[in-house]
Write a protein that holds these residues in place. Structure first.
Motif, PDB file in Angstrom:
ATOM      1  N   GLN A   1       0.836  -1.194   0.000  1.00 18.06           N
ATOM      2  CA  GLN A   1       0.000   0.000   0.000  1.00 18.06           C
ATOM      3  C   GLN A   1       0.874   1.247   0.000  1.00 18.06           C
ATOM      4  N   ALA A   2       0.394   2.281  -0.700  1.00 17.52           N
ATOM      5  CA  ALA A   2       1.108   3.554  -0.744  1.00 17.52           C
ATOM      6  C   ALA A   2       0.122   4.641  -1.163  1.00 17.52           C
ATOM      7  N   VAL A   3       0.423   5.866  -0.758  1.00 12.07           N
ATOM      8  CA  VAL A   3      -0.391   7.023  -1.114  1.00 12.07           C
ATOM      9  C   VAL A   3       0.532   8.096  -1.686  1.00 12.07           C
ATOM     10  N   PHE A   4       0.126   8.690  -2.818  1.00  6.47           N
ATOM     11  CA  PHE A   4       0.870   9.802  -3.399  1.00  6.47           C
ATOM     12  C   PHE A   4      -0.018  11.031  -3.303  1.00  6.47           C
ATOM     13  N   THR A   5       0.440  12.060  -2.593  1.00  7.19           N
ATOM     14  CA  THR A   5      -0.394  13.227  -2.333  1.00  7.19           C
ATOM     15  C   THR A   5      -0.281  14.274  -3.437  1.00  7.19           C
ATOM     16  N   THR A   6      -1.180  15.233  -3.386  1.00 12.97           N
ATOM     17  CA  THR A   6      -1.161  16.324  -4.362  1.00 12.97           C
ATOM     18  C   THR A   6       0.058  17.213  -4.178  1.00 12.97           C
ATOM     19  N   GLN A   7       0.713  17.100  -3.027  1.00 11.88           N
ATOM     20  CA  GLN A   7       1.966  17.850  -2.786  1.00 11.88           C
ATOM     21  C   GLN A   7       3.198  17.034  -3.200  1.00 11.88           C
ATOM     22  N   ASN A   8       2.967  15.892  -3.861  1.00 10.72           N
ATOM     23  CA  ASN A   8       4.042  14.999  -4.328  1.00 10.72           C
ATOM     24  C   ASN A   8       4.832  14.374  -3.183  1.00 10.72           C
ATOM     25  N   ILE A   9       4.120  14.082  -2.090  1.00  6.27           N
ATOM     26  CA  ILE A   9       4.702  13.367  -0.973  1.00  6.27           C
ATOM     27  C   ILE A   9       4.255  11.911  -1.069  1.00  6.27           C
ATOM     28  N   LEU A  10       5.195  10.992  -0.991  1.00  4.77           N
ATOM     29  CA  LEU A  10       4.875   9.566  -1.009  1.00  4.77           C
ATOM     30  C   LEU A  10       4.780   9.061   0.421  1.00  4.77           C
TER      31      LEU A  10
END
Length: 224
Positions: free
Chosen positions: A44-53
């Motif tokens: 599992q992973a999330v990539f945010t709109t601020q380009n933070i993984l």
């Protein structure tokens, strides 16, 4: 100039990433800030709109051990915590194969979606992937409850771009024993002491608060 990230916020964000997968319909501080998410092959992973993984891993010792049994299914190959097998990927560093496979799934997902992280944060198994991806993607990152991921003569100097924050009462941070961490390692405990070690991200948020209150941990990473 390096991108700097608030350490306490990083701890809060990666903790929220667990709830995003566990309770997707509940209100979550990450909702509205997600560019994309990965939930495949127990990774599992999330990539945010601020380009933070953000890379969650295992929020308890039991889950951590279970995941490393589940890693047996990655690529149809068996991986164990005491496995001596290593492999080189993305750099001249020799990695633990199970952790490397986990990180590569995330890296391939980012490449397929055109995601380029400017900062990486992970916890537990996610902290193992963070140490690897910081090196292969050449960005800064924070690894909470970081296992050992590499060994051999290719281990770089401690002044790495990865900050490893490990509780002294968390035995996961000592595994696998024949491997080493990759990064700038800081250790500490929280306000409360436990009869058994506690691996949860909430306990790491508590440690960050105490270390910063004591002046033993800066507010942002990198420090300057």
């Amino acid at each position: 100039m390096s991108f700097r990230y608030d350490i306490a916020l990083a701890a809060k964000m990666v903790e929220a990433s667990y709830e995003l997968f566990k309770h997707p319909k509940r209100r979550n501080s990450l909702k509205g800030n997600v560019k994309g998410s990965l939930n495949d092959r127990h990774v599992q992973a999330v990539f945010t709109t601020q380009n933070i993984l953000l890379i969650p891993g295992s929020n308890s010792v039991g889950d951590y051990i279970m995941f490393n049994l589940r890693v047996l299914n990655l690529g149809g190959k068996k991986y164990r915590m005491n496995d001596d097998l290593t492999e080189t990927w993305g750099s001249n560093v020799t990695w633990h194969q199970g952790f490397m496979k986990h990180a590569k799934i995330i890296s391939d997902w980012m490449r397929q979606n055109g995601y380029k992280p400017k900062f990486i944060v992970g916890h537990s198994l996610g902290a193992a992937a963070t140490q690897i991806l910081v090196r292969t993607h050449d960005v800064h990152g924070i690894a909470f409850a970081a296992p050992r991921v590499t060994r051999g003569t290719a281990v770089p100097a401690p002044a790495s771009k990865c900050l490893c924050l490990n509780r002294l009462d968390d035995k996961v941070c000592d595994l696998p024993s024949s491997f080493e961490h990759l990064g700038n390692i800081r250790t500490g405990v929280g306000q409360r002491k436990f009869l058994r070690f506690d691996h949860k991200m909430a306990r790491y948020r508590e440690m960050v608060t105490k270390l910063q209150a004591d002046g033993a941990l800066e507010s942002h990473w990198p420090a300057r």
